[in-house]
Design a protein around this motif. Structure first.
Motif, PDB file in Angstrom:
ATOM      1  N   LEU A 654       1.853 -10.273  -6.042  1.00 22.53           N
ATOM      2  CA  LEU A 654       2.191  -9.289  -5.015  1.00 22.53           C
ATOM      3  C   LEU A 654       3.704  -9.099  -4.919  1.00 22.53           C
ATOM      4  N   ALA A 658       5.701  -5.607  -5.235  1.00 22.30           N
ATOM      5  CA  ALA A 658       5.800  -5.009  -3.892  1.00 22.30           C
ATOM      6  C   ALA A 658       7.131  -4.336  -3.589  1.00 22.30           C
ATOM      7  N   THR A 659       8.185  -4.660  -4.344  1.00 22.01           N
ATOM      8  CA  THR A 659       9.497  -4.195  -3.884  1.00 22.01           C
ATOM      9  C   THR A 659       9.962  -2.904  -4.536  1.00 22.01           C
ATOM     10  N   PHE A 676       4.046 -13.358   1.481  1.00 18.07           N
ATOM     11  CA  PHE A 676       2.722 -12.939   1.025  1.00 18.07           C
ATOM     12  C   PHE A 676       1.708 -14.062   1.179  1.00 18.07           C
ATOM     13  N   ARG A 730       3.971  -0.280  -5.089  1.00 19.08           N
ATOM     14  CA  ARG A 730       4.667  -0.615  -3.853  1.00 19.08           C
ATOM     15  C   ARG A 730       3.974   0.072  -2.673  1.00 19.08           C
ATOM     16  N   ILE A 733       0.477  -1.503  -2.053  1.00 14.90           N
ATOM     17  CA  ILE A 733       0.571  -2.808  -1.377  1.00 14.90           C
ATOM     18  C   ILE A 733       0.992  -2.617   0.082  1.00 14.90           C
ATOM     19  N   HIS A 734       1.883  -1.684   0.300  1.00 12.96           N
ATOM     20  CA  HIS A 734       2.324  -1.406   1.663  1.00 12.96           C
ATOM     21  C   HIS A 734       1.123  -1.044   2.542  1.00 12.96           C
TER      22      HIS A 734
END
Ligand code: ZN
Length: 970
Positions: A654, A658-659, A676, A730, A733-734
């Protein structure tokens, strides 16, 4: 979470169930994706993890979407990196051995055995493979191979014989990027920062100074008509030299460099640049005389150190000329005639739509450049160059070239100069300086008697362009980099004298290098399954067999008999290829665009028919650790296996994705990985709680907050699915982690009031449904915990093969969404008032709007929607109704007050509210009274402003607006 236990449990289960072993399933749509096979010359670190994790997420997503997904893996032993590594160990390279010991924790007893290249390869091969399993990649390992397997070599022989038959492989002299210290060709993997040396072809044009020739190097020979002077750096050292029998004046550095381009150079005399200032040379085209002028910007390492000045079309030249005119002391120093600079006429030799007068002058003024050191000159140069190249025509004063396009004129002028013996071609590194890993600047060398693949062949370029035009690229914005590469790419040396790999089939002295034996191997995974299963030997894999499987040529019975591969097996091999090819998605880091990925397209377009050309390329950016590039000197390299061991595979996967969206640099930090981990633990806690108390989901008993939660879930499904389709991880996942978490937290806060058994059963049922969906959305990113929770929820099949959640329109409840939003906002507003006034509320009273306000509000929303918010028109339309006329004054002032607010309502909200029409705020708020009382610690009452019995001591009710009830606190 005990990640170790969970990971091992599910790895075993996946292996046992063979769920990632993919065979053709006629009738089921397939999805075939690959990622560049790794070089096993070192272990993988977190930075490597991004491309592979991204590919795995995509594979897992597509699998859940119902595709028959094939994701194979192999290992690239080819080339010199492994040899170089073993050599460094043999030499006792302390730095490297330290890295192995301290960062990669390789057992000290193993290190000395790594002096054998094959042992290095095998060791890291295993290490990487185990790491890929530990992090949960859903790979079909039955197809694994290495690029030095004899069967793979048979395949590469087939590829090379095919290219050669098509006339795409040649032998001859050929320019390569070269390290003069190592005396070796250099490619991307040999340079600092992994830069591919781009080789450009320059034209040398000879100007005459008595018996000497002054060659100037240019990419734009057609501008020879506009030359006004020659630039020489007065401080640099030049030489008079004999070059291939001619007398030349060039910089000392150029004389050194040109030897590598197969020129025979004898230096006669060193001279200072300043010696030539003020001399006059002859333009080979117009035979006019022009002056040599001093310029400190001339870099003696660039070209020949002699530069032709075309001020009308080269902003640098224009600015330098202007600057020089102002420097009296320099003019005097070199005894240049007074007024010389001002008397220079600047001929404009290219006309184009956007420019009149002198183009350089115009762009310099526009960009407000006022001296030759201004970095904006770089942009000015490239803007003007591009514009003129695409839209320009040769102007008056260029004789027979007048009216020609720039590219035509370029070729013709070049021909003319060459025929007259006044020109020559040289090669330079376009993106210089490119530095070899040994610290030496790379240059171009003409390599004699080399085997090369001719990517410069124009018909092949056309095919490659056709291929790239048809392909999908994620993200699309990187497409111009492919077009650019196809444009400059010429010959590429395809074999070396050392390294691991496959020998050229027709010349066993040579070994095919690593960027040439890795371009169509995606098709080999479909063969390697059978090679591994039936132990097929290299002799069985004849050219005819490959022709049959990969191109459908020849006859099944004949090839089966001749190769002694059984008919059934050979037929299956052909069917396997037909089912899985073409490749649906190729994944790689951005650094491989100018080499591997472009070669991959070229080779597919040459060897395979159009139906089997690849369909998509996905490119990702690199990885930073705590905002810094990963490097030994920062001490921030973390081996992938170690990170999995310490933090767990799921949190790591993740955090890696994610970034950043595809092309951005991903910035990983260990604190993010921990965050996470916490989120996952909370999710796990919630499901354990809900499972324990779970009741049935009785639709008749759902309250507004329940319907809100289920409706929000649909939004999350939609957003994450849309995002994953384009691999915007991203964003996905957000939604799946943060937004969904926020919603669940609100829902729990909202529902946990006056809980009886019945209510608890419903809430847990809602939570169960949310998690059952959410966990499937999460599964591609965090497969281990998703499996664990999925099983806990009573599912027998693995989540890896479960169905991706579908949007259920019947569960979208706009009224519930707006209603819940109303409660949320109202609570926030009330708390704000309490904070500001600092009173401890006893009673809180809300007044909802009367019906006529709603009607006005909706009419206003409607008008904005039609994009025609004309206040006068709106008012007259509203006032047509009797009930409005009656209270004209009230209506008018209400409308005026509301107008700005209505304008700022976002489009989707406007649409939603228009669909809902009048929201029954009183009913909604009444169901939330208990909740509001608990949150505010006060008695809560709700009235409509028209209620005659309402308690309204301060006349607040009149301030109510739709979606904004009036508030009174005491
Ligand atoms: Zn070097």
């Amino acid at each position: 979470m005990d990640w170790d236990v969970i990971q091992q449990k599910w790895s075993k289960r996946w292996d046992k169930d063979r769920i990632f072993e993919t065979d053709p399933e006629p009738g089921k749509p397939k999805f075939y994706l690959t990622v560049a096979y790794p070089y096993p010359n070192s272990p993988q670190h977190i930075g490597h993890g991004r491309t592979y994790t991204l590919t795995d997420v995509y594979a897992r997503y597509k699998r859940m979407k119902g595709y028959n997904v094939l994701f194979p893996m192999a290992f690239h032993y080819t080339g010199t990196p492994i040899l170089a590594m073993s050599k460094r160990i043999a030499e006792g390279d302390k730095d490297l051995i330290d890295t192995f010991k301290k960062i990669y924790k390789i057992h000290p007893e193993i290190i000395p055995t790594l002096i054998e290249p094959i042992k290095i390869a095998k060791y890291f091969h295993e290490e990487i493979k185990v790491g890929m399993k530990e992090i949960g990649y859903s790979i079909d390992w039955r197809r694994e191979f290495t690029t030095i397997d004899p069967q793979y070599s048979a395949f590469i022989h087939w590829q090379f014989n095919k290219l050669r038959k098509k006339g795409l492989i040649m032998r001859g002299s050929h320019p390569v990027g070269w390290c003069p210290k190592d005396r070796n060709p250099v490619g991307q993997h040999d340079t600092l920062g992994d830069v591919e040396p781009e080789i450009g072809e320059y034209t040398l044009i000879m100007f005459k100074l008595e018996k000497y020739r002054l060659p100037t190097a240019t990419l734009r020979p057609e501008t020879l008509f506009g030359v006004t002077n020659i630039w020489i750096n007065p401080e640099a050292i030049y030489v008079k030299a004999n070059v291939d029998g001619e007398s030349w004046i060039i910089s000392q550095e150029a004389a050194e460099k040109l030897q590598y381009l197969s020129m025979k150079i004898t230096i006669e005399k060193e001279v200072k640049g300043s010696d030539f200032i003020g001399e006059e040379v002859e333009n080979p085209l117009s035979k006019t005389k022009i002056s040599i002028l001093p310029a400190s910007f001339v870099d003696p390492r660039n070209g020949t150190g002699v530069v032709m000045s075309v001020p009308a079309h080269a902003p640098y030249d224009y600015q330098a000329l202007k600057d020089l005119g102002k420097r009296q002391e320099i003019l005097q120093k070199y005894k240049l005639r007074e007024g010389l600079i001002n008397s220079i006429k600047i001929p404009v030799i290219i006309t184009s739509v956007e420019y009149s007068g002198i183009p350089s002058e115009q762009i310099i003024n526009k960009m407000k450049i006022d001296n030759q050191n201004d970095p904006k000159l770089e942009d000015a140069t490239s803007d003007l160059y591009k514009h003129e190249f695409h839209l320009g025509k040769m102007a008056e004063g260029t004789g027979k070239y007048k009216g020609m396009s720039i590219s035509d004129a370029r070729d013709k002028v070049k021909d003319h100069i060459f025929t007259a013996g006044n020109g020559k071609v040289i090669y330079e590194i376009l993106n210089r300086p490119v530095i070899c890993r040994c610290g030496t600047e790379c240059l171009v060398k003409i390599f004699e008697e080399q085997w090369f693949i001719n990517y410069g062949e124009s018909k092949w370029k056309d095919l490659a362009r056709k291929c790239i035009d048809k392909i999908d690229i994620l993200p699309e914005e990187i497409r111009p980099e492919f077009d650019y590469t196809i444009g400059w790419l010429k010959r590429k040396a395809c074999a070396r004298e050392s390294g691991l790999g496959t020998k050229l089939p027709w010349d066993k002295e040579w070994i095919i290098e690593s960027l040439s034996d890795s371009v169509i191997y995606m098709s080999y995974y479909l063969i390697s399954k059978y090679v591994n299963k039936y132990n097929l030997s290299k002799d069985q894999l004849t050219e005819n067999v490959f022709d049959y499987i990969l191109l459908g040529e020849g006859n099944l019975e004949d090839e089966a008999r001749n190769s002694s591969i059984g008919i059934k097996i050979l037929q299956e091999m052909r069917e396997e290829f037909e089912y899985f090819y073409p490749l649906d998605s190729r994944h790689s880091g951005r650094d491989l665009v100018p080499n591997h990925l472009t070669f991959f397209l070229f080779n597919h377009s040459a060897i395979f028919p159009e139906v089997n050309w690849p369909r998509q390329i996905v490119i990702n950016g690199s990885v930073l650790m705590d905002g810094k590039k990963m490097s030994k000197s920062f001490g921030n390299i973390i081996p992938l296996r170690e990170a999995v061991k310490t933090y767990g595979a799921d949190p790591l996967r993740l955090a890696i994705l994610a970034t950043a969206e595809l092309l951005q640099d991903a910035d990983i930090s260990l604190s993010l990985v921990k965050t996470f981990n916490e989120r996952i633990e909370r999710l796990y806690g919630t499901i354990v709680w809900a499972l324990d108390k779970r009741g049935a989901l009785d639709k008749r008993e759902l309250r507004v907050e329940d319907r809100w939660m289920l409706s929000r879930l649909q939004m999350i499904i939609k957003q994450s699915t849309d995002a994953l389709e384009k691999l915007r991880c991203r964003e996905a996942i957000h939604n799946i982690i943060y937004i969904a978490d926020q919603d669940v937290q609100w829902y729990l806060r909202r529902s946990k009031v006056n809980l009886d058994k019945n209510r608890t059963a419903i809430i847990t049922a809602v939570i169960y449904e949310v998690i059952q969906t959410r966990i499937r959305l999460l599964a591609p990113f965090a497969p281990f915990i998703s499996e664990e929770i999925w099983e806990l929820m009573g599912n027998r099949e693995t989540i890896s093969t479960a169905v991706w959640p579908k949007l259920e329109n019947s569960k979208i409840d706009l009224e519930a969404e707006e209603g819940e939003e109303l409660i949320k906002n109202l609570l926030e507003d009330t708390l704000k008032i309490v904070r500001v006034t600092n009173i401890k509320p006893r009673k809180v009273i809300y007044y909802t709007s009367s019906e006529w306000k709603w009607k006005v509000y909706l009419e206003m929303l409607q008008s904005v929607d039609q994009d025609s918010l004309d206040m006068r028109l709106l008012m007259s339309s509203i006032m047509q109704k009797e009930e409005m006329k009656r209270r004209a004054k009230q209506v008018s002032s209400f409308t005026k007050k509301l107008i700005e607010e209505v304008r700022t309502v976002p489009l989707d909200m406007r649409k939603r509210r228009l669909k809902i029409k009048i929201l029954n705020e009183s009913d909604i708020l009444k169901t939330a009274t208990d909740f509001l009382e608990k949150e505010l610690g006060a008695e809560v009452s709700i009235y409509n402003e028209t209620d005659s019995y309402k308690y309204d001591p301060r006349d607040k009710a009149v301030y109510s607006k739709p979606y904004r009830p009036a508030i009174f606190i005491e």
